[in-house]
Design an enzyme around this catalytic site. Structure first.
Site, PDB file in Angstrom:
ATOM      1  N   GLU A 184       0.749  -1.406   0.082  1.00 11.02           N
ATOM      2  CA  GLU A 184       0.021   0.038   0.103  1.00 11.02           C
ATOM      3  C   GLU A 184       0.813   1.427  -0.102  1.00 11.02           C
ATOM      4  O   GLU A 184       2.046   1.290   0.604  1.00 11.02           O
ATOM      5  CB  GLU A 184      -0.723  -0.016   1.322  1.00 11.02           C
ATOM      6  CG  GLU A 184      -1.850  -1.147   1.415  1.00 11.02           C
ATOM      7  CD  GLU A 184      -2.572  -1.284   2.755  1.00 11.02           C
ATOM      8  OE1 GLU A 184      -3.467  -1.861   2.942  1.00 11.02           O
ATOM      9  OE2 GLU A 184      -1.824  -0.992   3.696  1.00 11.02           O
ATOM     10  N   ASP A 194      -7.316  -4.938   8.512  1.00 11.70           N
ATOM     11  CA  ASP A 194      -7.196  -3.693   7.956  1.00 11.70           C
ATOM     12  C   ASP A 194      -6.916  -3.918   6.321  1.00 11.70           C
ATOM     13  O   ASP A 194      -6.122  -3.074   5.731  1.00 11.70           O
ATOM     14  CB  ASP A 194      -5.929  -3.432   8.694  1.00 11.70           C
ATOM     15  CG  ASP A 194      -4.652  -4.411   8.371  1.00 11.70           C
ATOM     16  OD1 ASP A 194      -4.948  -5.364   7.758  1.00 11.70           O
ATOM     17  OD2 ASP A 194      -3.524  -3.832   8.760  1.00 11.70           O
ATOM     18  N   LYS A 253     -10.039  -9.308   4.868  1.00 10.08           N
ATOM     19  CA  LYS A 253      -9.264  -9.513   6.147  1.00 10.08           C
ATOM     20  C   LYS A 253     -10.101  -8.707   7.304  1.00 10.08           C
ATOM     21  O   LYS A 253      -9.683  -7.550   7.517  1.00 10.08           O
ATOM     22  CB  LYS A 253      -8.018  -8.929   5.847  1.00 10.08           C
ATOM     23  CG  LYS A 253      -7.146  -9.159   7.088  1.00 10.08           C
ATOM     24  CD  LYS A 253      -5.679  -9.025   6.917  1.00 10.08           C
ATOM     25  CE  LYS A 253      -4.595  -8.998   7.727  1.00 10.08           C
ATOM     26  NZ  LYS A 253      -4.085  -7.571   8.140  1.00 10.08           N
TER      27      LYS A 253
HETATM   28  P1  NAD Z   1       2.387 -10.690  13.402  1.00  6.57           P
HETATM   29  O1  NAD Z   1       2.297 -11.563  12.128  1.00  6.57           O
HETATM   30  O2  NAD Z   1       3.716 -10.407  13.953  1.00  6.57           O
HETATM   31  O3  NAD Z   1       1.296 -11.187  14.492  1.00  6.57           O
HETATM   32  C1  NAD Z   1       0.046 -11.598  14.490  1.00  6.57           C
HETATM   33  C2  NAD Z   1      -0.063 -12.759  15.367  1.00  6.57           C
HETATM   34  O4  NAD Z   1      -1.582 -13.353  15.166  1.00  6.57           O
HETATM   35  C3  NAD Z   1       0.773 -14.126  14.796  1.00  6.57           C
HETATM   36  O5  NAD Z   1       1.347 -14.441  16.339  1.00  6.57           O
HETATM   37  C4  NAD Z   1      -0.200 -15.268  14.751  1.00  6.57           C
HETATM   38  O6  NAD Z   1      -0.017 -16.427  15.289  1.00  6.57           O
HETATM   39  C5  NAD Z   1      -1.615 -14.528  15.485  1.00  6.57           C
HETATM   40  N1  NAD Z   1      -2.736 -15.175  15.039  1.00  6.57           N
HETATM   41  C6  NAD Z   1      -3.175 -15.381  13.725  1.00  6.57           C
HETATM   42  N2  NAD Z   1      -4.460 -15.859  13.769  1.00  6.57           N
HETATM   43  C7  NAD Z   1      -4.867 -15.791  15.053  1.00  6.57           C
HETATM   44  C8  NAD Z   1      -5.966 -16.439  15.645  1.00  6.57           C
HETATM   45  N3  NAD Z   1      -7.002 -16.839  14.854  1.00  6.57           N
HETATM   46  N4  NAD Z   1      -6.050 -16.413  17.230  1.00  6.57           N
HETATM   47  C9  NAD Z   1      -5.131 -15.587  17.836  1.00  6.57           C
HETATM   48  N5  NAD Z   1      -3.873 -15.322  17.090  1.00  6.57           N
HETATM   49  C10 NAD Z   1      -3.548 -15.520  15.954  1.00  6.57           C
HETATM   50  O7  NAD Z   1       1.533  -9.366  12.728  1.00  6.57           O
HETATM   51  P2  NAD Z   1       1.601  -7.893  13.404  1.00  6.57           P
HETATM   52  O8  NAD Z   1       2.602  -7.162  12.954  1.00  6.57           O
HETATM   53  O9  NAD Z   1       1.443  -7.977  14.938  1.00  6.57           O
HETATM   54  O10 NAD Z   1       0.451  -7.316  12.870  1.00  6.57           O
HETATM   55  C11 NAD Z   1      -0.928  -7.826  13.366  1.00  6.57           C
HETATM   56  C12 NAD Z   1      -1.999  -7.302  12.490  1.00  6.57           C
HETATM   57  O11 NAD Z   1      -2.471  -6.032  12.701  1.00  6.57           O
HETATM   58  C13 NAD Z   1      -1.889  -7.658  11.115  1.00  6.57           C
HETATM   59  O12 NAD Z   1      -3.038  -8.128  10.442  1.00  6.57           O
HETATM   60  C14 NAD Z   1      -1.398  -6.089  10.784  1.00  6.57           C
HETATM   61  O13 NAD Z   1      -1.779  -6.193   9.291  1.00  6.57           O
HETATM   62  C15 NAD Z   1      -2.487  -5.707  11.371  1.00  6.57           C
HETATM   63  N6  NAD Z   1      -1.663  -3.975  11.589  1.00  6.57           N
HETATM   64  C16 NAD Z   1      -2.869  -3.125  11.569  1.00  6.57           C
HETATM   65  C17 NAD Z   1      -2.346  -1.773  11.783  1.00  6.57           C
HETATM   66  C18 NAD Z   1      -3.396  -0.388  11.943  1.00  6.57           C
HETATM   67  O14 NAD Z   1      -3.093   0.404  11.796  1.00  6.57           O
HETATM   68  N7  NAD Z   1      -4.673  -1.179  12.079  1.00  6.57           N
HETATM   69  C19 NAD Z   1      -1.021  -1.545  12.029  1.00  6.57           C
HETATM   70  C20 NAD Z   1      -0.173  -2.426  12.051  1.00  6.57           C
HETATM   71  C21 NAD Z   1      -0.725  -3.661  11.679  1.00  6.57           C
END
Ligand code: NAD
Length: 359
Positions: A68, A239, A243
């Protein structure tokens, strides 16, 4: 911290914050202090929301994720972030989210700051969640469930503990190693850590539920039947298109707050709802144009997707902190020309210096 933006780099160069420098800066200042500054910077920018030219981010779906571009501008600056989201990356030894970005002057178009934005994204995402919870969560909230214990989780945990008074964190991740990692990183923090075996167990007794999972699908991490009166939900993981993390029933029961409505309709939990479903943009609450939490029983939801303005705020904030701590470098990225029409002189002079294969 007065947010910086003008560059102090010499002609032909701009201020640069590398990832190692950002890490050193955050370690030196402290994560909670950084989050405090970033929250203030984001709040100040959200208060002048109408001054910004805004657009939903430009998303390029890829087979395993999304890439993005996120632009925003006001009368002085234009800023953008490049960011990806690839949930399967962790299996390849890469983070799910990686980012960098820049700020330029609007009057000349000259870039003035180039920054890593992977650590900064974690900071600004947590700071925005804290800002939303300050407006929406019950002030007596002490227990937070944290579902998804990956890269973002420490920053969210430290923000809610350090800035909002959370005293107990109930943790769950499908990957138990991620929860152990989070507990290790928070070992010195004054907070009760309760690892749980399921989401249902983690949300028991929680005042705030933060969902931070990464999966490229419509998941139902949180079910409507687990809601309790007075809960605040900080839904961060859903996000991008396709998803999501929440049961649609949650949106029907909660008052829903968003960053930039046109973007959240495409990317957030709002994907579940019809276009006429009513939401409130957070800036309106800050500006006194809409109420935040109205009573102790209301269920509130922050449908976080991450907005470009937060990246502009965090970049200026870390630029100012980086300068104060001597951690900015000068990056020679731009032409410094005696005759601004003689771009070729750079090649000519480099060749004369013996750098070229041919004269
Ligand atoms: P990451 O991959 O480091 O961590 C995600 C965790 O979620 C992993 O440990 C995984 O095992 C766990 N997980 C997956 N499915 C699961 C489930 N069903 N139940 C419980 N745990 C589960 O990712 P991250 O960098 O920590 O990002 C987390 C999320 O936040 C991502 O989807 C990312 O795109 C999103 N994000 C959003 C924003 C925002 O501004 N809204 C900013 C950054 C990241």
């Amino acid at each position: 911290m007065p947010p910086a933006a003008e560059s102090t780099a010499p002609a032909g160069a701009l201020d640069y914050l590398s990832l190692p420098a950002a890490a050193r800066l955050i370690a030196r200042v402290g994560v909670v202090e950084c989050l405090r500054d970033v929250e203030q910077a984001i709040e100040a920018d959200f208060r002048r929301w109408p001054e910004f030219s805004k657009t939903a981010r430009l998303a390029q779906p890829t087979p395993d994720g999304v890439i993005e571009l996120m632009p925003v501008a006001d009368g002085r600056h234009y800023a953008f972030k490049y960011v990806n989201g690839h949930p399967r990356n962790t299996r390849l030894g890469l983070p799910t989210v990686m980012a960098f970005g820049a700020i330029a002057r609007v009057d000349t178009g000259a870039p003035i700051f180039l920054s890593e934005l992977t650590l900064s994204t974690a900071l600004r995402t947590a700071a925005t969640s804290v800002m939303a919870a300050r407006l929406l969560a019950r002030p007596d909230s002490r227990v937070m469930a944290l579902i998804g214990n990956g890269s973002q989780s420490e920053f969210q945990a430290l923000g809610f503990v350090g800035l909002l008074g959370i005293r107990s964190l109930r943790l769950y991740d499908v990957d138990a190693a991620a929860t152990r990692k989070l507990m290790g990183n928070l070992a010195d923090v004054e907070v009760e850590l309760v690892p749980c075996d399921s989401v249902a167990e983690a949300v028991q007794g929680a005042d705030i539920v933060t969902t931070l999972t990464a999966d490229k699908m419509r998941a139902t991490i949180l079910r409507g039947e687990w809601l309790r009166p007075g809960m605040h939900i900080n839904a961060v993981g859903g996000d991008c298109p396709g998803k999501t993390e929440l049961d649609a029933a949650i949106l029907r029961r909660a008052r829903v707050f968003v960053e930039f409505e046109p973007q959240t309709r495409i990317e957030g939990e709002l994907q579940h709802m019809a276009p006429e479903f009513a939401v409130t943009e957070l800036w309106r609450v800050l500006a006194g144009q809409a109420p935040g939490r109205r009573d102790a029983a209301e269920i509130t939801l922050f449908d976080s997707v991450g907005f470009a303005l937060e990246d502009y705020s965090v970049m200026r904030c870390l630029q100012a902190l980086g300068r104060a701590h001597g951690l900015l470098e000068s990056l020679a990225l731009l032409p410094a020309l005696r005759d601004p029409k003689d771009l070729y002189s750079l090649v000519r002079e480099a060749g004369a210096g013996g750098d070229g294969d041919r004269a």
